[in-house]
Every structure is written in C-alpha cells, then in structure tokens.
Design a protein around this motif. Structure first.
Motif, short mmCIF file in Angstrom:
data_model
loop_
_atom_site.label_atom_id
_atom_site.label_comp_id
_atom_site.label_asym_id
_atom_site.label_seq_id
_atom_site.Cartn_x
_atom_site.Cartn_y
_atom_site.Cartn_z
N ARG A 1 -100.48 34.31 -107.37
CA ARG A 1 -100.38 35.06 -108.61
C ARG A 1 -100.42 36.23 -108.94
NH1 ARG A 1 -97.90 31.29 -111.98
NH2 ARG A 1 -97.66 29.14 -111.63
N ARG A 2 -101.48 36.59 -108.27
CA ARG A 2 -102.42 37.78 -107.98
C ARG A 2 -102.00 39.03 -107.08
NH1 ARG A 2 -105.62 40.30 -104.67
NH2 ARG A 2 -106.02 38.19 -103.48
N ILE A 3 -101.11 38.57 -106.28
CA ILE A 3 -99.83 39.33 -105.38
C ILE A 3 -99.04 39.94 -106.40
CG2 ILE A 3 -98.89 39.28 -103.60
CD1 ILE A 3 -101.06 38.41 -102.32
N TYR A 4 -98.15 38.83 -106.86
CA TYR A 4 -96.70 38.80 -107.40
C TYR A 4 -97.14 40.07 -108.56
CZ TYR A 4 -92.14 37.10 -108.61
OH TYR A 4 -91.15 37.11 -108.90
N ASP A 5 -98.35 39.13 -109.30
CA ASP A 5 -98.34 40.30 -110.19
C ASP A 5 -97.88 41.93 -110.35
OD1 ASP A 5 -98.77 38.38 -112.85
OD2 ASP A 5 -100.73 38.06 -112.03
N ARG A 6 -98.88 42.05 -109.10
CA ARG A 6 -99.04 43.36 -108.90
C ARG A 6 -97.40 43.65 -108.02
NH1 ARG A 6 -101.41 45.32 -103.51
NH2 ARG A 6 -100.89 47.60 -103.65
N GLU B 1 -101.35 40.64 -98.50
CA GLU B 1 -101.15 41.88 -100.37
C GLU B 1 -100.11 43.05 -99.88
OE1 GLU B 1 -102.93 42.61 -103.90
OE2 GLU B 1 -104.28 41.37 -102.24
N PRO C 1 -104.02 30.57 -107.05
CA PRO C 1 -104.63 32.20 -107.42
C PRO C 1 -104.38 33.95 -107.02
CG PRO C 1 -106.13 30.26 -106.98
CD PRO C 1 -104.68 30.01 -106.13
N ILE C 2 -103.88 33.49 -105.28
CA ILE C 2 -104.09 34.35 -104.16
C ILE C 2 -102.70 34.95 -104.58
CG2 ILE C 2 -103.25 35.66 -101.84
CD1 ILE C 2 -105.95 33.72 -101.23
#
Length: 629
Positions: A603-608, A572, A600-601
């Motif tokens: 998607r969470r990182i990419y959102d940021r 991340e 899910p990991i």
C-alpha cells in the motif's frame, strides 16, 4: 464435432468501396460464422461497416485532451439506413453527412467494460464525419507530465488500443474482424514530434501558433486496435534501409545499440514466411509506464524500455513484435476468443527468427522456458480447467487470458505440429497460410480446416497423431506435446539442484551464463530461503545491481516472498521506474500474499507509484489492493 469452416461476407460484390463519396479501396472480408462472432463490439457489420477512417485531431497536453473529427467511409447492405459504432466515453458534438447535413444519432446505455453503442441514422450517406473529444481519462491514452519522462522537460502521450480501448479515442467499429484502412492529421505543440502506426507523409507543417501538423496513412486494412499514436520529445535513429528507432534523447543511444540486429531479424522472417508487406519497420521506445513488453502496431512497434539490458539478451521481444507483422497484423483473429491465433503463432515465429539470428542454443533455451511456463500454468489451473484450452470457451472472458496458455501453449502447438510433420512440409504450409489470408481475419476453425485440407490431405494416421482438436479446444497438455531438449539447461539445472541440496554456489559459472540460463536458475530456487542465504546470493551474483529487468524481477520475487528486508527498498525503486504489468502486478501480488508483513508495504509503494502506471496496470493492482480510482 468438428467446428464449421468460416464463411466470408462482403456487403458489396467486388469487396471494394463504391460510389462518388469514396475512392476505390480493398475491403477485407468479414466472417459470418458463429466462431467469428465478437461479443465485445456493438457493431453489426453484416448491415453496415466502417471501411476507412480519416482523423483530424489536436493534442492538448495542458487539458490532457484529444479531439477533432473522424470521417468514416461506410459499406452498407442494400436498404441499410443506420450504422452502429463503438464508443466508451467519447463526447460527440455533431455527426454530419458529406453534404454537410446533420445526421441523427443516439448513444445507448453504457455496458460495463464494453462502453456504449452509437447508432447513426445514415440514410443514403456513405461517408460521415463525427466531431468529438475523447474523455480526459480515456483508457487508451496515457498523458505523462515532464517529470514522468526520461528527459524531464516535455510532456508525453501514447495510446494502447488492444484489446478494446481504441473506442475511447476513435469513434469507429472497434472489432478485430472489421479491418479498416486509415489516415490521420495530428497537431501537437512544438518541439514535440508525433508518430503513428502508419507511414508518415512528408515533413511536419507549421500551423497556428507554435503547433505543427503531422500526417500519416495506412493503406492496408488493419484491425482497429492497431491504430496508435505517440507524441513527445523524441528523436530518430536509422538502423538499416527500412528500419529505425524513435526514443527520447536520453534513451536513444542505448536503444539503438540494443536494436542492431533488427535488419537481420527482418531478413530471417522474410526467408521463412514471405515478404514483409508493411514498407518500413520502425520502433519507438516509450517511457517506463508503458504497460506491456511491446505492442505490434504496424510500421511502429511500441516498446518498453525494460528490454534494454545492455547485452541484447532481451531482444527476443523485438523478434516477437516483428513476427506479428505476419501473425496478428497480416492475418488477424476475428474473435478475441482465438487469442492464441495471434500470440501463440507469433511466439512460435519469434523462436524460429531467434534461431536464425542468434543460434540454436538460445532458441532451444527459449523453447524450454516456454514449455516450463505452459506446464506450470496447466498445473496451477488444473488439467481439466476450461482456461487451459487455446480457444477461450464460452463462459470465460477472453480479455482476461492466461498468457502462458495463449502464448506458450499456443507456440507449443505449432512446435508439436512441426516436430510431427517436419519443417520441410510445415514451413511452406505456414507461409502459404499467411499468403492466402493476407490482410484478412481468421478463426481457429479456419486454421484447423486448412491444416486438414492442405497439410494432412486425408492422411488418417497423421490426423490422429496431430490431435488438432485436442490442442485447440481441449484442456490441459496433449499427450503428443513436443518436449524441450533436456540438454538445453543441463548445466544450469545441475547447478540449481546442487544449490537446493546443499547451497552450493559457483559465482564464476553465473557470469558466463546467458540471460535465459540465469533466469532458469533463479526460477528454480527453493521457495523458502533464509535472510542469510538471500544475502549470500545477492553478494555472490550481484543480483540487486543487475541491469536485466527479467533477472531483477525474479530476484525481487524471491526476496519478497521470503520477507527479506533489503529487497523492500529495491522493490520500491524498481516499481517506481518500471510500469510493465508483467513485473508490476506479480510483485504487488507477492507482497499481498505475505499478509500483515507485505500488505502495508504494498500500500505504501502503491500510494507513491499508482499515478505513474497505465490504466491497464492500475486496474489490475487496484483489484489486488482493493482500492478505487
């Protein structure tokens, strides 16, 4: 069947611009054979072509906008009354002739991935001016907020034109076979500096408000994708009499220290392939969101900060971009289907330059890594897969190439030719290729035809041994491929085999290895590793703390594919500070491939991180994660 040799076409007899509206300039010929056809342009250069571009532009960081005028010099066939330009989202307000009269124009229907044609009724005009603004989301331009830069105080913008993105900010004929000279005047707010891929003309000049104007010239005809601009809080550090580096103040010292071998590289390249013909060789180290390792823009190579390892172990990247000054910039493919003619030849030149500057051991190791990458690509794609041919065959998109084929198999082709013919013959021949086609477009057919005419010279036995058509038009790995020296990584390969067999590990040996050796070891790790094994590797080799991005990337891939939880925050942090697509896309793919655990990991990182990436990188990760803009 042997492909036809390329034919050159000029629209005026002397291949120079003529007429009262223009100064005399050399016009690079266009190629009129089917193999030279570029299906990614709307232009019809056999009717009318752009020979020179003069830009007068303003950078507006608040609006994230670039606009102004582009004045185009045109060479047209007798009786030609219109010219077709490339555009993608350009907002054109007016087009005028040199006498100020308005010219009629139409903007055609948009084609996905290609943009839209702009057809201008030029009549007798041979110089036209286009008043326009680039779209806020122009693919070529990345506008960075201060917090996205190393300094954190000022905004930044840079362009990335290759392959066909410059049509999003310059209204011209955006095709590598239509080489153009250019000049530019660009204004930006103080204290920002502007650099371009042309020679700066004097000092910046204060203009209205707090703005300054910077002027540039490129008097040699170049492919349009090589026109580039960057602006931000940057300073300059000379590296030698004809080289230097621009970077943000926070990065400049480390960048200059990493680039101390630049002049030695230029000298080595000149000794091998002839004079450096561009005047200066400067570089700019861009913010982390730059999507590539480097971009070979003439006189101003754009570089990723990920090459700064602190030990000059990744400066092969600089040798590669410098080598483009001969292969790619001096002699340029006319069609995107001949990508190897730029990148494969350049990768070969890179290795030869590295050998001169850093020694045979490093060069042999880099050749071995390149061979392994090409062999792995052929194995993965299949030996009969059309995508393993050097010249991209019809039916495949050449803009979505496999880099291991284009770069590494392309370099292997030349290494193989050298090994069969001998350096004493091959080096002068390759140097003469650059001399004969300097500042001109070329094709695979031309390259092979000249090898046959001036290197093979009718020697049927040598022709058979070289297998030229099999290399360029055939699939897989030809039987005559020059294999790497097995001694290059003998020690490292033995260590990797020992680790695979019984998890034997020698941390002391690791610290003495070169970056290439460390990469080789990590690349040969077993696919499946337990959490305990990964923890031991990290503790023994200090992998999570390495400053070498290539090594860090391989470590993170190993951790993520084995669902090693401590690798997640490391990945991340890495993906939040590195925008180079070579690292970003594969790491997200590794997470996606891990399904319910990794998706899910990802998607969470990419959102940021998505907003920090260049459009090139975003597009590829968007496809992986099936998200929209």
């Amino acid at each position: 069947m042997r492909p036809l040799a390329a034919a050159a076409l000029c629209l005026t007899a002397a291949c120079t611009t003529t007429g009262p509206a223009q100064t005399d300039r050399m016009i690079s010929p266009i190629l009129a054979t089917p193999e030279a056809r570029d299906e990614y342009t709307f232009a019809r250069p056999d009717v009318a072509r752009v020979t020179h571009v003069a830009l007068d532009l303003q950078l507006d960081f608040e609006a994230k906008s670039l606009g102004g005028t582009a004045t185009l010099d045109i060479d047209a066939a007798p009786g030609a009354r219109e010219i077709v330009l490339d555009s993608k989202g350009l907002q054109i307000s007016e087009i005028t002739a040199q006498d100020g009269s308005r010219l009629a124009y139409t903007i055609g229907q948009s084609v996905v991935g290609k943009g839209e044609p702009v057809t201008v009724q030029i009549g007798d005009a041979r110089r036209i001016t286009i008043d326009y603004t680039a779209a806020r989301d122009a693919d070529a331009l990345q506008w960075l907020a201060p917090e996205q830069t190393a300094g954190g105080e000022h905004p930044f913008v840079f362009s990335q034109g290759q392959a066909i993105n410059n049509r999003t900010w310059i209204p011209t004929q955006d095709s590598p076979g239509i080489r153009q000279t250019w000049e530019a005047r660009v204004t930006a707010p103080a204290p920002l500096d502007v650099v371009m891929s042309g020679i700066m003309q004097g000092e910046p000049v204060a203009v209205a408000g707090d703005r300054r104007a910077f002027t540039f010239r490129m008097d040699q005809p170049v492919a349009p994708y090589l026109i580039a601009v960057a602006a931000g809080d940057i300073d300059f550090r000379p590296l030698g009499p004809r080289s230097g580096v621009w970077a943000e103040p926070a990065t400049l010292e480390r960048a200059a220290a990493e680039l101390v071998d630049t002049e030695a590289m230029i000298d080595a390249a000149e000794d091998l392939y002839g004079a450096y013909r561009w005047g200066r060789y400067d570089m700019i180290v861009l913010p982390p969101s730059f999507p590539y390792g480097g971009m070979e823009n003439p006189v101003m190579t754009f570089l990723t900060p990920t090459f700064i390892a602190g030990d000059r172990s990744l400066t092969g990247l600089v040798a590669h971009e410098l080598a483009h000054s001969w292969s790619g910039n001096l002699v340029t493919y006319a069609s995107w289907r001949d990508g190897w003619l730029n990148e494969g030849v350049t990768s070969y030149l890179e290795n030869r330059i590295s050998e001169r500057v850093f020694g045979e051991t490093r060069a042999a190791q880099e050749r071995a890594l390149s061979y392994a990458a090409a062999a792995d690509a052929v194995s993965e794609l299949g030996a009969q897969a059309p995508g393993t041919a050097l010249r991209t065959p019809d039916g495949l998109n050449p803009l979505e190439y496999n880099s291991a084929i284009t770069y590494d198999k392309g370099a292997l082709f030349l290494h193989t030719m050298e090994s069969i013919v001998g350096r004493e013959r091959f080096d002068p021949w390759l140097r003469s290729w650059f001399d004969r086609h300097a500042f001109q477009p070329a094709t695979s057919a031309m390259f092979l035809a000249e090898m046959r005419d001036t290197l093979i010279g009718g020697d049927a036995a040598l022709e058979q041994r070289l297998m030229l058509d099999q290399w360029v038009y055939g699939t897989g790995m030809p039987a005559n491929v020059a294999r790497p020296d097995t001694r290059a990584f003998a020690t490292v390969d033995a260590a990797a085999a020992a680790y695979a067999a019984d998890r034997t590990l020698d941390p002391q040996a690791w610290t003495g290895w070169s970056a290439a050796e460390q990469m080789r070891f990590l690349g040969n790790l077993p696919e499946a590793l337990s959490a305990a094994e990964l923890a031991r590797l990290d503790q023994a080799l200090n992998l999570s703390a390495t400053g070498n991005t290539e090594v860090k990337f391989l470590w993170l891939q190993a951790g993520l594919r084995n669902r090693y939880q401590p690798a997640v925050p490391q990945a991340e942090a890495f993906l939040a500070t590195v925008g180079r697509n070579k690292f970003v896309q594969p790491l997200f793919k590794t997470l996606v491939d891990e399904g319910e655990w990794g998706l899910p990991i990802a998607r969470r990182i990419y959102d940021r991180t998505r907003a920090t990436y260049h459009s090139f990188t975003r597009g590829r990760v968007d496809q992986l994660l099936q998200v929209g803009g």
